[in-house]
Design a protein around this motif. Structure first.
Motif, short mmCIF file in Angstrom:
data_model
loop_
_atom_site.label_atom_id
_atom_site.label_comp_id
_atom_site.label_asym_id
_atom_site.label_seq_id
_atom_site.Cartn_x
_atom_site.Cartn_y
_atom_site.Cartn_z
N GLN A 135 53.93 2.75 43.04
CA GLN A 135 53.31 3.17 44.30
C GLN A 135 54.34 3.24 45.43
O GLN A 135 54.35 4.19 46.20
CB GLN A 135 52.17 2.20 44.68
CG GLN A 135 51.42 2.62 45.93
CD GLN A 135 50.76 3.99 45.79
OE1 GLN A 135 50.08 4.25 44.82
NE2 GLN A 135 50.99 4.86 46.75
N ALA A 136 55.21 2.26 45.52
CA ALA A 136 56.23 2.26 46.56
C ALA A 136 57.18 3.44 46.37
O ALA A 136 57.62 4.07 47.34
CB ALA A 136 57.00 0.95 46.54
N GLN A 137 57.49 3.75 45.13
CA GLN A 137 58.38 4.88 44.84
C GLN A 137 57.72 6.20 45.24
O GLN A 137 58.36 7.08 45.82
CB GLN A 137 58.73 4.89 43.36
CG GLN A 137 59.97 5.67 43.05
CD GLN A 137 60.49 5.38 41.66
OE1 GLN A 137 59.98 4.51 40.95
NE2 GLN A 137 61.49 6.12 41.26
N ALA A 138 56.43 6.35 44.97
CA ALA A 138 55.70 7.56 45.35
C ALA A 138 55.62 7.67 46.88
O ALA A 138 55.79 8.77 47.44
CB ALA A 138 54.30 7.54 44.75
N ASP A 139 55.39 6.54 47.57
CA ASP A 139 55.34 6.54 49.03
C ASP A 139 56.69 6.96 49.62
O ASP A 139 56.75 7.75 50.57
CB ASP A 139 54.95 5.16 49.57
CG ASP A 139 53.51 4.79 49.24
OD1 ASP A 139 52.72 5.70 48.87
OD2 ASP A 139 53.18 3.60 49.34
N LEU A 140 57.77 6.43 49.06
CA LEU A 140 59.10 6.76 49.55
C LEU A 140 59.40 8.25 49.34
O LEU A 140 60.00 8.90 50.20
CB LEU A 140 60.15 5.91 48.84
CG LEU A 140 61.60 6.13 49.27
CD1 LEU A 140 61.77 5.81 50.76
CD2 LEU A 140 62.54 5.28 48.43
#
Length: 178
Positions: A135-140
């Motif tokens: 999720q953090a990777q997609a947000d970034l």
């Protein structure tokens, strides 16, 4: 029909009973892995397709193990997949592991073996990194895409303002006349 040798049967029995260390050199289509036993002896070296199904099949059947791999395009999702399989995953910082990065012999099999040996001796030698969760990777990725769009829009706005200024000053007519 090919006879299964007793050495191979003994090897598979030994693998299932030991704490293993695995070096995994990732490639776009295929990856190499090297399995070391507790005595740092190579038990197995093979190639595996770099896809979730093949990796699950190979590493899901393997007993408790420590798996080392280098940072790269596929390392985030592969490290998460191996972690879900209950493996201890060490993601080596490729820029800081000079033994592999500056090696004169660029060979996937040797790189996998080197990763396994370094993870076996001292995992800190690999300068481990932690990947962001999915999720953090997609947000970034969304943040970076938006920043790129804002940069592009700003560039076009500046060019349009320059063009308007040029047209208003009459310089454009003078340039066209020559």
């Amino acid at each position: 029909m090919k006879k299964v040798s007793t050495a191979v049967a003994k090897q598979s029995r030994n693998i299932s009973q030991q704490k293993l260390t695995v070096g995994l050199d990732l490639g776009d289509r295929n990856s190499w892995y090297c399995v070391l036993d507790e005595a740092s002896q190579v038990q197995l070296e093979q190639r595996v397709r770099t896809d979730a199904r093949a990796l699950r099949e190979v590493f899901g059947a393997m007993p408790r193990s420590r798996i080392a791999l280098e940072t790269g395009t596929h390392s985030p999702w592969i490290s998460r997949l191996l972690g879900e399989l209950g493996r201890e995953v060490i993601v080596a910082n490729a820029r800081k592991v000079r033994l592999i990065g500056e090696s004169r012999k660029k060979d996937d099999r040797l790189d996998a073996q080197t990763l396994a040996r370094l993870a076996r001796v001292d995992p800190q030698l690999l300068c481990p990194v932690k990947h962001r969760n999915a999720q953090a990777q997609a947000d970034l990725m969304m943040i970076r895409a938006r920043a790129g769009l804002v940069r592009a829009r700003t560039g076009w706005s500046t060019r349009l303002a320059d063009w308007r200024s040029l047209m208003a000053s009459g310089c454009a007519d003078a340039m066209c006349a020559t």
